[in-house]
Design a protein around this motif. Structure first.
Motif, PDB file in Angstrom:
ATOM      1  N   ARG A   1       3.525   2.086   1.794  1.00 21.17           N
ATOM      2  CA  ARG A   1       3.719   1.142   0.686  1.00 21.17           C
ATOM      3  C   ARG A   1       2.790  -0.068   0.767  1.00 21.17           C
ATOM      4  O   ARG A   1       2.767  -0.891  -0.140  1.00 21.17           O
ATOM      5  CB  ARG A   1       5.176   0.677   0.646  1.00 21.17           C
ATOM      6  N   ARG A   2       2.009  -0.172   1.813  1.00 17.08           N
ATOM      7  CA  ARG A   2       1.057  -1.276   1.942  1.00 17.08           C
ATOM      8  C   ARG A   2      -0.077  -1.090   0.927  1.00 17.08           C
ATOM      9  O   ARG A   2      -0.291   0.013   0.431  1.00 17.08           O
ATOM     10  CB  ARG A   2       0.462  -1.293   3.350  1.00 17.08           C
ATOM     11  N   PRO A   3      -0.821  -2.155   0.634  1.00 10.82           N
ATOM     12  CA  PRO A   3      -1.947  -2.023  -0.306  1.00 10.82           C
ATOM     13  C   PRO A   3      -2.955  -0.951   0.108  1.00 10.82           C
ATOM     14  O   PRO A   3      -3.547  -0.296  -0.738  1.00 10.82           O
ATOM     15  CB  PRO A   3      -2.592  -3.417  -0.288  1.00 10.82           C
ATOM     16  N   ASP A   4      -3.133  -0.759   1.405  1.00 12.42           N
ATOM     17  CA  ASP A   4      -4.055   0.269   1.894  1.00 12.42           C
ATOM     18  C   ASP A   4      -3.309   1.542   2.284  1.00 12.42           C
ATOM     19  O   ASP A   4      -3.796   2.360   3.043  1.00 12.42           O
ATOM     20  CB  ASP A   4      -4.877  -0.250   3.072  1.00 12.42           C
ATOM     21  N   GLY A   5      -2.122   1.734   1.714  1.00 11.62           N
ATOM     22  CA  GLY A   5      -1.255   2.851   2.056  1.00 11.62           C
ATOM     23  C   GLY A   5      -1.795   4.223   1.729  1.00 11.62           C
ATOM     24  O   GLY A   5      -1.307   5.221   2.256  1.00 11.62           O
TER      25      GLY A   5
END
Length: 92
Positions: free
Chosen positions: A47-51
């Motif tokens: 769910r992270r921006p770089d997920g």
């Protein structure tokens, strides 16, 4: 890797083998212990921006090979859903 991410550099792909989680999901609708920890770690990272760099792989008994996909597409939601996981992975 932490320095690269902190400096805005794209993260390389990170693979998690979820073969045991898939096997567990085929026999139980709920997780406990290490399966819950594994699910939560992978879900948070995806769910992270770089997920999109987070990938999951598992052994496919039908082909005898390893299959992989984007973790965010396979691990939907914050709670474990065995049936949905197996559907998303194309197992059922």
């Amino acid at each position: 890797m932490a320095d690269a991410v902190a400096n805005g550099m794209p993260m390389g792909r990170v693979y998690f083998d979820i073969t045991d989680l898939v096997a567990y999901a085929q026999h139980s609708s709920r997780v406990s212990g290490i399966q819950r920890v594994q699910w939560n770690i992978i879900s948070c990272l995806s769910r992270r921006p770089d997920g999109d760099a987070i990938r999951v792989s598992f052994h496919d008994r039908r082909t005898g090979g390893m299959l992989e996909c984007n973790a965010a597409e396979a691990l939907i939601g914050e709670e474990f859903d065995a049936e949905l996981l197996l559907v998303k992975l194309g197992i059922i």
